[in-house]
Design an enzyme around this catalytic site. Structure first.
Site, short mmCIF file in Angstrom:
data_model
loop_
_atom_site.label_atom_id
_atom_site.label_comp_id
_atom_site.label_asym_id
_atom_site.label_seq_id
_atom_site.Cartn_x
_atom_site.Cartn_y
_atom_site.Cartn_z
N VAL A 1 3.78 -0.50 4.09
CA VAL A 1 2.56 -1.44 5.09
C VAL A 1 2.05 -2.18 3.35
O VAL A 1 2.01 -1.70 2.78
CB VAL A 1 1.96 0.28 4.93
CG1 VAL A 1 0.39 -0.25 5.35
CG2 VAL A 1 2.35 1.25 6.11
N ASP B 1 2.83 13.28 16.50
CA ASP B 1 3.12 13.77 14.84
C ASP B 1 1.99 14.22 14.36
O ASP B 1 1.38 13.71 13.26
CB ASP B 1 3.72 12.60 14.35
CG ASP B 1 4.25 12.79 13.06
OD1 ASP B 1 4.92 14.28 13.32
OD2 ASP B 1 4.59 12.31 12.30
N LYS C 1 -0.44 15.60 11.79
CA LYS C 1 -0.69 16.54 10.70
C LYS C 1 -1.69 15.98 9.71
O LYS C 1 -1.92 14.66 9.89
CB LYS C 1 0.94 16.16 10.69
CG LYS C 1 1.24 14.97 9.95
CD LYS C 1 2.61 14.81 9.37
CE LYS C 1 3.14 13.45 9.75
NZ LYS C 1 4.87 13.04 9.24
N LEU D 1 0.57 -1.58 -0.22
CA LEU D 1 -0.27 0.16 0.30
C LEU D 1 0.99 1.34 0.01
O LEU D 1 0.65 2.43 -0.56
CB LEU D 1 -1.19 -0.25 1.06
CG LEU D 1 -1.94 -1.52 0.92
CD1 LEU D 1 -2.88 -0.32 2.67
CD2 LEU D 1 -2.87 -1.19 0.41
N ASP E 1 -1.43 6.34 12.78
CA ASP E 1 -0.09 6.85 12.37
C ASP E 1 0.53 7.10 14.02
O ASP E 1 1.19 8.38 14.09
CB ASP E 1 0.44 7.50 11.85
CG ASP E 1 2.07 6.69 11.68
OD1 ASP E 1 2.46 6.25 12.10
OD2 ASP E 1 2.30 6.99 10.24
#
Length: 734
Positions: free
Chosen positions: A26, A134, A136, A18, A151
């Site tokens: 991934v 993180d 974002k 992916l 994530d």
């Protein structure tokens, strides 16, 4: 490390890659135990070679897996096999917020909805003592079920018994890729990092709130809150400068929302929102308080369910409004110096052609149309042709068929079984007259409105201020006329065009009526509505081509041959919707589109198409039988100008036609035993209810209920004894 398709990691089968990044690769995989699709992240070597680092990561990952929230991508499992460490996560379908932002800012209402979901997810993570670190756009996925936070590769779990402060140093380095993510002590993506992260200080939940503010700023403005030519200047901007206020970029931003963003982006954590829950409450108050919070009405989150289900054309065929400024037509079959441009639907909205045609203001400067928002509910919109944005008209929920007053200051439209009037300068709509199942209206400079109150019957006239409606036309029984539709005043404000629809399509005609009289004069044999265009043309659609024919409005005479102006143009019979409008300055607007032909398509529960059913056709509804063996559909016959009920066999794909009247047979509903169909038909009245056998060869049919009220069936009780239907009638509306 590349893992080949077909290989296994524990109970998980690798299907296909992916993507890849600094935190690993991934893959799409399948859990052989639960037979479900998952996402599998294979960790990079720098995380797996250090045993202490791997153990720490596993502890933190297992803590993150305990998070259960609809807006957090679920972490199912952590595994190690053959020197390969991997994470197993929920497989998401959609696009990242970063990809969405490449198309520009997000409308305020939608951005607030996303912001509330993200804040709620952060609140849950922080309650579990987990800081994402993180946050974002790349780590936010927009899916069919909403936005998801994913994530947690840089997430940090507080030690047991620790206080509110979380360590700022992570054992999980990240990629120094194109998004300016550095390795080592500084973790995350620079544009969204809090000052304390950049300085290597301790972080806590307020660090995520800073990143949240940077993301919300970008959603609202389409710009990053902080920019720089390189890492050094970017860090300096985050540490010492303030971003331009959202309201300076998006002028309609309410002050309360400006304050929310500014407080999120405060340099000192003590000056920010102290918890994600406080932030969440503030955002919810913003959306629920509406104008009390300074939020314009269109921004307020709408909670009322839509009553009338519009048939949305978006995704079925391309549809846009194209405006042609020809100056003025000459008496030649070729327009002079055409200027053409396309009007796209508003952001997150879809044109709905069955909710009425596009309509130009008399001066040709504004365009009104119906479009459905994200919730599928139709609204009326106004688009100045010298602007790039459309404006939603408050109070027009479920409105359709807009038309302008002669001076362009007001608008008439239909809603909830009523003809209503809206002042474009402001104020709520006013009810003028009942209109059960209307098909168009027109406004004279003499202060009268002529409209079609029903899809069957004659036209009506009412004062522009409201009052008792008067009959404005009379059906011609010798031509088997069943309805008069789509009126339009000629320049004198006294005579008007309208379509006289006949039970025999070849006898349908274009006629001219006159205020104060029910008499009319025949103009053309025509089975589509026509519209006057200055300085002297009739516009109408035939075979999806827009034609113009010379016409003298003074003598009311047609002359010359028609010529093509544009194609393809949308038409919808038997609704007599032809998406064409003309202004006094010669501007023409039309809805582009070749029609409504489509294929019935099977989808799995993840939304993936898995096959087709039956032949292509202009299907309007589809209803699966309770035993799952057949599908009943309403299918439009363009040649006969009628819609019929068909049944398609699921196993063979064979289609059988059940009804064949020159009428609209619509909305089939299966009986509990799947042997009969309930539907409505206008063969005898405005949507009378019929029951018919669905067994091949059995033509038994019964008229269940007839009245002067428009009716549409919705369901059949499980015991077979009762039905529900909705309808319009003057006293109670719907």
């Amino acid at each position: 490390m590349t893992v080949p398709a077909g290989s296994r990691l524990g109970p998980y089968e690798i299907l296909e890659p992916l993507g890849a990044g600094g935190m690993g690769e991934v893959y799409k995989g399948r859990d052989s135990r639960l037979d479900r699709l998952v996402a599998i992240k294979v960790l990079p070597a720098h995380l797996t070679e250090d045993a202490e680092l791997r153990q720490r990561f596993e502890r933190e990952a297992r803590a993150i897996s305990s998070l259960s929230h609809p807006n957090i991508c679920a972490l199912f499992d952590v595994g190690h096999q053959g020197g390969v460490d991997y994470l197993v996560m929920e497989l998401l379908e959609g696009e990242t917020l970063a990809k969405r932002l490449t198309r520009g800012p997000i409308p305020m209402e939608e951005a607030l909805r996303y912001a509330i979901a993200i804040a709620d997810a952060l609140d849950r993570a922080h309650q579990q003592r987990i800081v994402h670190r993180d946050l974002k756009p790349q780590n936010l996925m927009i899916t069919k079920s909403g936005i998801k936070l994913l994530d947690f590769g840089l997430a940090k779990l507080a030690p047991a018994g620790a206080g509110p402060v979380f360590t700022g140093l992570s054992s999980l380095p990240t990629d120094a890729g194109k998004h300016l993510t550095a390795t080592g002590m500084i973790l995350g993506t620079f544009q969204y990092m809090a000052p304390e992260q950049l300085e290597g200080k301790d972080v806590d939940p307020r660090t995520d709130i800073f990143g949240f503010g940077a993301v919300l700023y970008e959603m609202l403005t389409g710009r990053k809150a902080f920019t720089g030519q390189g890492q050094a200047s970017l860090i300096a901007a985050i540490l010492s400068s303030e971003p331009t206020a959202v309201s300076a970029v998006v002028p309609m931003t309410p002050p309360a929302l400006d304050r929310v963003v500014q407080r999120c982006l405060a340099k000192d954590p003590e000056d920010r929102w102290q918890t994600a829950r406080d932030l969440l409450f503030e955002l919810r108050w913003l959306t629920e308080a509406g104008s009390r919070a300074g939020v314009p009405t269109p921004v307020v989150v709408r909670r009322r369910d839509r009553e009338r289900i519009a048939w949305i054309a978006a995704g079925v065929f391309a549809l846009a409004s194209a405006a042609f400024a020809y100056g003025y037509f000459r008496r030649k079959p070729v327009p002079r110096a055409p200027v053409r441009f396309v009007v796209q639907p508003p952001e997150r909205a879809s044109f709905n052609p069955l909710d009425g045609p596009v309509t130009l203001s008399p001066d040709g400067r504004q365009l009104a149309f119906a479009a459905a928002g994200p919730d599928g509910r139709p609204l009326l919109w106004l688009r100045p042709l010298d602007a790039i944005e459309s404006r939603e008209l408050p109070g027009t929920d479920d409105g359709f068929d807009p038309f302008f007053s002669a001076d362009g200051r007001s608008m008439g439209f239909f809603r909830g079984g009523q003809l209503q009037r809206l002042e474009l300068a402001g104020g709520p709509p006013r009810v003028l007259a009942p209109a059960i199942d209307s098909r168009g209206g027109t406004w004279s400079g003499k202060g009268r409105i002529v409209y079609a109150p029903s899809s069957r019957g004659a036209l009506a006239s009412v004062a522009a201020e409201g009052g008792r409606p008067e009959t404005a036309s009379a059906l011609d029984d010798t031509r088997r006329e069943i309805s008069h539709l789509r009126p339009q005043f000629l320049p004198d404000g006294e005579h008007f065009l309208f379509l006289a629809r006949s039970a025999d399509p070849e006898k349908s005609s274009l006629k001219i009526g006159k205020l104060g009289s029910t008499e009319s004069e025949h103009l053309l044999d025509l089975d589509a509505p026509a519209f006057y265009a200055a300085p002297g043309y009739l516009l109408y659609v035939r075979e999806r081509t827009l034609l113009a024919r010379p016409f003298d409005a003074g003598s009311r005479k047609v002359g010359g041959e028609p010529f093509a102006v544009a194609e393809p143009v949308f038409t919808a019979y038997p609704n007599a919707v032809a998406g064409v409008s003309a202004a006094q300055n010669g501007t023409i607007a039309f809805q582009a589109g070749g029609g409504l032909e489509k294929r019935l398509t099977w989808f799995d529960r993840l939304g993936n198409p898995i096959g087709m059913l039956g032949p292509p056709g202009e299907y309007r509804t589809a209803e699966l039988s309770h035993d799952g063996t057949r599908v009943a559909v309403e299918r439009f016959d363009r040649e006969r100008r009628s819609s019929d009920i068909w049944v398609i066999d699921v196993a063979t794909g064979a289609a059988s036609q059940l009804t064949s009247h020159r009428a609209r047979d619509r909305g089939p509903i299966w009986s509990p035993d799947s042997t009969r169909l309930l539907f409505h038909s206008d063969r005898d009245g405005p949507g009378d209810l019929f029951v018919r056998s669905a067994i091949p060869g059995d033509t038994t049919e019964t008229k269940l209920y007839g009245s002067s009220m428009w009716k549409y069936p919705t369901s059949w009780s499980r015991d077979g004894e009762h039905i529900l239907f909705q309808g319009f009638e003057p006293r109670t509306k719907r």
